[in-house]
Structure formats: C-alpha cells, structure tokens
Design a protein around this motif. Sequence first.
Motif, PDB file in Angstrom:
ATOM      1  N   ASP A   1      -3.074   3.524  -7.167  1.00  0.00           N
ATOM      2  CA  ASP A   1      -2.731   4.480  -6.097  1.00  0.00           C
ATOM      3  C   ASP A   1      -2.966   3.628  -4.674  1.00  0.00           C
ATOM      4  N   LYS A   2      -1.898   3.309  -3.851  1.00  0.00           N
ATOM      5  CA  LYS A   2      -2.002   3.070  -2.539  1.00  0.00           C
ATOM      6  C   LYS A   2      -2.855   1.651  -2.382  1.00  0.00           C
ATOM      7  N   ASN A   3      -2.998   1.144  -3.303  1.00  0.00           N
ATOM      8  CA  ASN A   3      -3.289  -0.446  -3.620  1.00  0.00           C
ATOM      9  C   ASN A   3      -2.567  -1.344  -3.671  1.00  0.00           C
ATOM     10  N   ARG A   4      -1.847  -2.053  -2.519  1.00  0.00           N
ATOM     11  CA  ARG A   4      -0.945  -2.864  -2.283  1.00  0.00           C
ATOM     12  C   ARG A   4      -0.907  -4.048  -3.174  1.00  0.00           C
TER      13      ARG A   4
ATOM     14  N   LYS B  84      11.066  -3.645  -3.331  1.00  0.00           N
ATOM     15  CA  LYS B  84      11.594  -3.466  -1.980  1.00  0.00           C
ATOM     16  C   LYS B  84      11.257  -2.258  -1.499  1.00  0.00           C
ATOM     17  N   ARG B  85      11.135  -1.161  -2.367  1.00  0.00           N
ATOM     18  CA  ARG B  85      10.669   0.249  -1.993  1.00  0.00           C
ATOM     19  C   ARG B  85       9.468   0.150  -1.329  1.00  0.00           C
ATOM     20  N   LEU B  86       8.564  -0.271  -2.185  1.00  0.00           N
ATOM     21  CA  LEU B  86       7.159  -0.056  -1.745  1.00  0.00           C
ATOM     22  C   LEU B  86       7.018  -1.075  -0.464  1.00  0.00           C
TER      23      LEU B  86
ATOM     24  N   MET C 238       6.570   8.461  -6.150  1.00  0.00           N
ATOM     25  CA  MET C 238       8.149   8.719  -6.498  1.00  0.00           C
ATOM     26  C   MET C 238       8.482   7.289  -6.827  1.00  0.00           C
ATOM     27  N   THR C 239       8.171   6.025  -6.234  1.00  0.00           N
ATOM     28  CA  THR C 239       8.702   4.726  -6.324  1.00  0.00           C
ATOM     29  C   THR C 239       8.353   4.416  -7.914  1.00  0.00           C
ATOM     30  N   ILE C 240       6.946   4.620  -8.092  1.00  0.00           N
ATOM     31  CA  ILE C 240       6.533   4.214  -9.742  1.00  0.00           C
ATOM     32  C   ILE C 240       7.158   5.094 -10.904  1.00  0.00           C
ATOM     33  N   GLN C 241       7.386   6.371 -10.578  1.00  0.00           N
ATOM     34  CA  GLN C 241       8.009   7.271 -11.498  1.00  0.00           C
ATOM     35  C   GLN C 241       9.337   6.759 -11.658  1.00  0.00           C
ATOM     36  N   LEU C 242      10.043   6.740 -10.561  1.00  0.00           N
ATOM     37  CA  LEU C 242      11.521   6.247 -10.675  1.00  0.00           C
ATOM     38  C   LEU C 242      11.645   4.874 -11.151  1.00  0.00           C
TER      39      LEU C 242
END
Length: 341
Positions: free
Chosen positions: A239-242, A304-306, A314-318
């Motif tokens: 989570d939120k850790n780039r 790219k989405r991140l 959503m990005t990780i689930q997708l």
Amino acid sequence: MNKLLGQENVKQRLKSSVINRNVSHACIFEGEDGSGKKTFSEAYSMAIQCEKGTGEPCMECPSCIKALSRNHPDIIHVIHERPNSIGVSEIRDQVVSDVMIKPYSSQYKIYIIAEAEKMTAEAQNALLKTLEEPPSYAVIMLLTNNILNLLPTIISRCVRFRLNPLDSGTVNRYLTEELNVDRYQAEMYTALARGNLGRAKSLIGDESFNAIKDEASRLVKNIRELKMSRLSALVKLLDKNRVAAGNFLDILLLWFRDVLMFKVTGLTDELAFKEEVSEIKSEASDYSCEGLNKAIEAVEEARKRLNANVNFEMTIQLLAFEIRSSLINDPQGKSPAVQEK
Ligand SMILES: [Zn+2]
C-alpha cells in the motif's frame, strides 16, 4: 577513483582534469537514482583537494582524511530542509554568500548540491549569478536524476558527466565478490537492478523485499484460485509504498520472462529465479507464449497506471485479474469466478 565501478570515460575525464589543473567551476553529474552520482562527486572532490594532486585521492593526506570523515571545511554538502524542494534561501545561505569567503585550507572550495533538480526556479536563478562570475577557487557540483528540471542557462555553464547503467556482469561480480551475496540471489538482484548498483544494494538491504518476492511468487503460483482475501493482503503489503510496488512489478516481470525464456529455449542457465526452476518448468508447459506475453504487457500497463496515480488498490486488483485471464486458457471465453475467502 580507480576502485569505482564502470564509467571508464567519466573517470578518465575527471582524473585528467585534476592532473592538468583544469577543474571546471561547475559540473553536473547526471544519472538515475543509485547510479553513483554521490560516490563519483565525492571521489572527485577528494581528488581535487588531495595534497598529492595525482588525479586520485591518496586516502592518507590530511585533506583526504578530513574528506573521508566528511569533515573537510572546503567540501560543502548543501542540505535542504523540505524533502521535495531546495529553496532560494538555502542556496543563498549555503552557496551564494558562503562562496565569497575564501577556502579555509585548500586551493578550492567545493559545493555539492545533491538532488539539484529540486531547486526552485528562484533558487536556480540565485545560483546562476554565482555560476556566471565564480571566484577562482569555486567548484559547484550539481547532482541530478533529471537534468530537464534545470534551467538551460545553468546547464550551459556546466561540464556534464553522465553516469550510465553498468553491464550486468559488472554488477553480478560486485555482488558476489565484494558483498558475498549468494550466487543464485545475485542473479536475481542483478536482473532487478538493471545496471544500477545502488538499486542492487538497496534491494539487498531491504527487509521487506523477501516478503514482496514471496507474495509475487505466491500470486503467480495460485493464479487459478485467485482469492479476494489474498488480494487484499497483497494491497495492504504494498500500500502506497512506491518502492515496494515497483519491486513487486519488477519481480513479476522477471518471473514471466523466466518462464517465457525457458519455454522458448529450454535452458536454465539464464534464469533469474534459479531456485524456483521446477515451478518455472511447470508453468512453461502450462502457459502459451501468447499468454505470457500478455501477462508481461499487463504488468507494464500496471506500472503506467501507478505512475499516473490511478487508484492503487484498483490497479493491483486489475493486474491480478489481467494476469489470470492472460494465462488461463478458457475455451468458453469466460474467466473462472473469483473465489471469496
Ligand atoms: Zn590525499
């Protein structure tokens, strides 16, 4: 300086500038994070100030000793308070006014400005005045991962040293020989580092990295039974850790490349995940080249989405769903339902 890895061309230019007493008043070290800008600028500063003047820091004269302990009065590391910006007052106080005071004990007075791309336009304009009329003893070193953030008028006054990615053999040798990293691990770190030694080192020292790696391989191994509970745990971990999310995507990419490479060549020599060779072989027989390529595209797309700040969860689930639908061949054209719990 000879001990620094790679960048032979840069090393040669730095050395000869010291030997020929042709040190420029301003230079830029450019390269991505972890490429060695700090190491090179510090070695160069030491070489410039070294009392022996051979082009290499001698490591034993009073100047070199002071520099090694970061106590050299004429090598100034410019610091900034806010993490994302270097303000005009910081440049004025630490460089523009300070440079008017003669060096304390050396021929030169050196300023190292790390993360120079974070200088505000005002800060850069203040610095420009110094660059336009520098005192004879001043040397300003700008380190940056993005030269485009510097004003063209600044760039045009600087000598540029570009630090390029190292070849993987060099990184691998350094990890196994200097840092005593296990051979199998070194292959993986080398592949993930993409020629960036700093990145390789940070992966080794990153305790969360193994957890992320396990999570990535678990996701792929259990892709048929994708569970929402597991996905939520994954999102929580990243989570939120780039950096963690970036590592996770890199590991997935490397994994699919391994499977694809084994599928195409049947060889295991070049695999990054050598300790997982039986799993890689079994996936190579289960999945098509097309499916693996699609999975790789899905990972690139997620990156790219991140980068574009699309919702993280959503990005990780997708991504997980896209990997599953790429890999699992469903003759009916329907993907299997996601299992709850
Ligand atoms: Zn010395």
